[in-house]
Scaffold this active site. Structure first.
Site, PDB file in Angstrom:
ATOM      1  N   TYR A 145     -35.786  13.344 -10.369  1.00 45.84           N
ATOM      2  CA  TYR A 145     -36.975  13.107 -11.199  1.00 45.84           C
ATOM      3  C   TYR A 145     -37.679  14.432 -11.429  1.00 45.84           C
ATOM      4  CZ  TYR A 145     -41.627  11.455 -12.610  1.00 45.84           C
ATOM      5  OH  TYR A 145     -42.802  11.244 -13.286  1.00 45.84           O
ATOM      6  N   ASP A 240     -36.251  22.700  -9.611  1.00 44.99           N
ATOM      7  CA  ASP A 240     -37.510  21.968  -9.604  1.00 44.99           C
ATOM      8  C   ASP A 240     -37.953  21.860  -8.144  1.00 44.99           C
ATOM      9  OD1 ASP A 240     -39.585  20.216  -9.580  1.00 44.99           O
ATOM     10  OD2 ASP A 240     -38.613  18.672 -10.807  1.00 44.99           O
ATOM     11  N   LYS A 268     -47.621  20.142  -6.705  1.00 46.85           N
ATOM     12  CA  LYS A 268     -47.970  19.439  -5.462  1.00 46.85           C
ATOM     13  C   LYS A 268     -48.652  20.325  -4.408  1.00 46.85           C
ATOM     14  CE  LYS A 268     -45.302  15.395  -6.433  1.00 46.85           C
ATOM     15  NZ  LYS A 268     -43.984  15.111  -6.978  1.00 46.85           N
TER      16      LYS A 268
HETATM   17  C1  LIG Z   1     -43.754  14.927  -8.528  1.00 45.85           C
HETATM   18  C2  LIG Z   1     -42.638  15.629  -9.142  1.00 45.85           C
HETATM   19  C3  LIG Z   1     -42.688  16.082 -10.467  1.00 45.85           C
HETATM   20  C4  LIG Z   1     -43.817  15.744 -11.393  1.00 45.85           C
HETATM   21  O1  LIG Z   1     -45.025  16.284 -10.990  1.00 45.85           O
HETATM   22  P1  LIG Z   1     -46.387  15.609 -11.561  1.00 45.85           P
HETATM   23  O2  LIG Z   1     -47.453  16.500 -11.000  1.00 45.85           O
HETATM   24  O3  LIG Z   1     -46.403  14.220 -11.050  1.00 45.85           O
HETATM   25  O4  LIG Z   1     -46.316  15.670 -13.031  1.00 45.85           O
HETATM   26  C5  LIG Z   1     -41.644  16.843 -10.946  1.00 45.85           C
HETATM   27  N1  LIG Z   1     -40.592  17.129 -10.160  1.00 45.85           N
HETATM   28  C6  LIG Z   1     -40.508  16.707  -8.892  1.00 45.85           C
HETATM   29  C7  LIG Z   1     -39.331  17.098  -8.075  1.00 45.85           C
HETATM   30  C8  LIG Z   1     -41.517  15.931  -8.348  1.00 45.85           C
HETATM   31  O5  LIG Z   1     -41.390  15.473  -7.094  1.00 45.85           O
END
Ligand SMILES: *Cc1c(COP(=O)(O)O)cnc(C)c1O
Length: 427
Positions: A145, A240, A268
Site C-alpha cells: 500500500y 516507500d 508517519k
Molecule cells: C501509511 C502509508 C502510506 C500513506 O501515508 P498517508 O499519510 O496515510 O497518506 C504510504 N505508504 C505506506 C507504506 C504507508 O504505510
C-alpha cells in the site's frame, strides 16, 4: 460484552455527516465487525475512550506514535512553535533543519522535499520518476500500500502477472494499465517483466518491508534483485519507507540492508503525529522538481512550522536515546513471550523490530496471496477478545502492530497473557 454508550452515540452522529462515520476506512472496524471506540485522550502507551475504558495501544496512530502518545518533548516543541505563527507560506529555518537531519540519517537521500502526507510523498515520487525517465510504466507489488494514489491503487489478479485493474472505482482503466503489479518476493516474475518491457518502466515502487498486508519480510537477496533490475534497465528504485522509515532504524530499511534506492518516500514517524510526509533521494533526480526542473509539485502547508517542530523533536529524541535498541528489546520480549502459544495455535507471527503481525494462517506467509489465506473470522474473534481485556491491536488481519518506547516490560507481559488466552478463545 463491554458497552460503549457514548461511542455508540458519536458513531451514529458521525454516520449522518461523514461517509461511513470515519475519515479513513479502516477506522470503521468493518473487517472485525462491531463499531469503533471514540478517543477522549491518549498518553504514553495508553488510549482512553469517551466511555472511560483504557487500552494498551499497539496501533500508535498507525505508526507515528513511536515515543508513545503526547510525549512531553514533542508537545512542548509544538507549543513553542505555535506561539511564533502557525504557517508562513515562505521559507522558515525549521525546514532546513529537517532537510539536513533527513539527509544525515537516510543513506540515499541527498535532497528532500516536504509534503503533508505519505500519499503525497509516493504520488510525487511517481510523477518525478516519470518526468525524470520520460517513461510511463510503474511496477508495484500485490499487497503493498502506498497511499490512495490513482496509479498505485492497483493490484494484479492472482497468479500470472496481469496489467493493472484498478482497486477503486474512479481510477481510469487507461491509467491503471500503466501500473504493473507483481507478487512480492518472486524474483522470476520480476526478471520476466523487465526482460519484456524494461525499457518502458519508469520506477519500481516497493515497501522494503511490506507492512500493509500484515508484515511480510523480504526474502534474503530480494531487495538486491530489485536494485539490480532497476539499474540494468534505467528505471528508478523507489523505497516507500513511510512506515519503516525512522522506525526500524535511524536510516530505515536502506540502512539495515545497505540497498540504496534512488528515491524514498517518508511520513508517519517523521511528523511526530502531525500531518507530514517527505520524499527525497539522488540530487540529480530531485533537481528535476520545480522550480529547478520541469516536474511540478507544490503545497500551501508543506514545511509547516508546527509539523517540522513536532517531527524534529521526535526524531532528535529517538536519536538522543538510541531508541531503536529499546524498541528491538520490547519486540523481542513480545515475540519470545508468544512463541509457545503461537506454535501451539497454528498461527504465524512476524516481527521486524517494533513492528509485528499475527496471521491466522499456517506459514510460510511470503506474499499477499499467502496472507489472504488467513482466517479473518478467527482474527475478528481474537481482536475483540483482546479489546475487551484492554489490549488494542489494529482492527484488521491485514495491518501491522506497533510498539512504542512508552510501552513497559509490564505492558508486554500483560499483552502476552491476553494474547495467549485470546488464541485459545479464537481457536
Ligand atoms: C501509511 C502509508 C502510506 C500513506 O501515508 P498517508 O499519510 O496515510 O497518506 C504510504 N505508504 C505506506 C507504506 C504507508 O504505510
Amino acid at each position: 460484552m463491554t458497552t460503549r454508550p457514548r461511542s455508540r452515540e458519536l458513531f451514529a452522529a458521525a454516520r449522518q455527516r461523514i461517509p461511513g462515520g470515519v475519515n479513513s476506512p479502516v477506522r470503521a472496524f468493518r473487517s472485525v465487525g462491531g463499531e469503533p471506540f471514540f478517543v477522549d485522550h491518549a498518553a504514553g502507551a495508553r488510549i482512553r475512550d469517551v466511555d472511560g475504558q483504557e487500552y494498551i495501544d499497539y496501533v500508535g496512530t498507525w505508526g507515528p506514535a513511536i515515543l508513545g502518545h503526547a510525549p512531553a518533548v514533542v508537545v512542548e516543541a509544538v507549543r513553542a512553535a505555535a506561539g511564533r505563527g502557525l504557517s508562513y507560506g515562505i521559507p522558515n529555518p525549521l525546514e532546513v533543519e529537517m532537510a539536513e537531519l533527513i539527509c544525515a540519517w537516510v543513506p540515499s537521500v541527498e535532497k528532500v522535499r516536504m509534503v503533508n502526507s505519505g500519499t503525497e510523498a509516493t504520488m510525487s515520487c511517481v510523477r518525478l520518476a516519470r518526468g525524470f525517465t520520460g517513461r510511463d510504466k510503474i511496477v508495484k507489488f500485490d499487497g503493498c500500500y502506498h497511499g490512495h494514489v490513482d496509479s498505485l491503487l492497483v493490484r494484479a489478479g492472482s497468479g500470472a502477472l496481469t496489467h493493472g485493474r484498478p482497486d477503486s472505482a474512479g481510477v481510469p482503466a487507461d491509467l491503471a494499465a500503466l501500473t504493473i503489479t507483481l507478487p512480492f518476493n518472486n524474483a522470476a516474475e520480476l526478471e520476466a517483466t523487465f526482460a519484456r518491457e524494461g525499457g518502458a518502466i519508469a520506477a519500481v515502487m516497493v515497501e522494503p518491508v511490506p507492512a500493509n498486508a500484515g508484515l511480510i519480510p523480504p526474502r534474503p537477496g530480494y531487495l538486491a534483485k530489485l536494485r539490480e533490475a532497476c539499474t540494468a534497465h534505467g528505471a528508478l528504485l523507489v523505497f516507500d519507507e513511510v512506515m519503516t522509515g525512522f522506525r526500524l532504524a535511524k536510516g530505515g530499511v536502506q540502512e539495515l540492508t545497505g540497498i540504496r534506492p534512488d528515491l524514498t518516500a517518508m511520513g508517519k514517524v517523521m511528523g511526530g503525529g502531525l500531518p507530514v510526509g517527505a520524499f527525497g533521494g539522488r540530487a540529480d533526480v530531485m533537481d528535476h522538481l520545480a522550480p529547478e526542473g520541469p516536474v511540478y509539485q507544490a503545497g500551501t502547508l508543506s514545511g509547516n512550522p508546527l509539523a517540522m517542530a513536532a517531527g524534529l523533536a521526535q526524531l532528535r529524541e529517538l536519536g538522543r536515546t538510541a531508541a531503536w535498541t529499546r524498541l528491538e528489546e520490547l519486540g523481542r520480549q513480545l515475540e519470545d513471550g508468544l512463541r509457545g502459544d503461537v506454535a501451539a495455535s497454528g498461527v504465524t507471527f512476524h516481527r521486524a523490530g517494533s513492528m509485528f503481525s499475527l496471521f491466522f494462517a499456517e506459514g510460510p506467509v511470503q506474499d499477499a496471496d499467502d496472507a489472504k489465506k488467513s482466517d479473518t473470522a478467527k482474527f475478528a474473534k481474537f481482536f475483540h477478545y483482546c479489546l475487551e481485556r484492554g489490549v488494542y491491536f489494529p482492527p484488521s488481519q491485514f495491518e501491522t502492530g506497533f510498539i512504542s518506547t512508552a510501552h513497559t516490560d509490564e505492558d508486554i507481559v500483560r499483552t502476552v497473557e491476553v494474547v495467549a488466552q485470546a488464541l485459545r478463545h479464537a481457536a
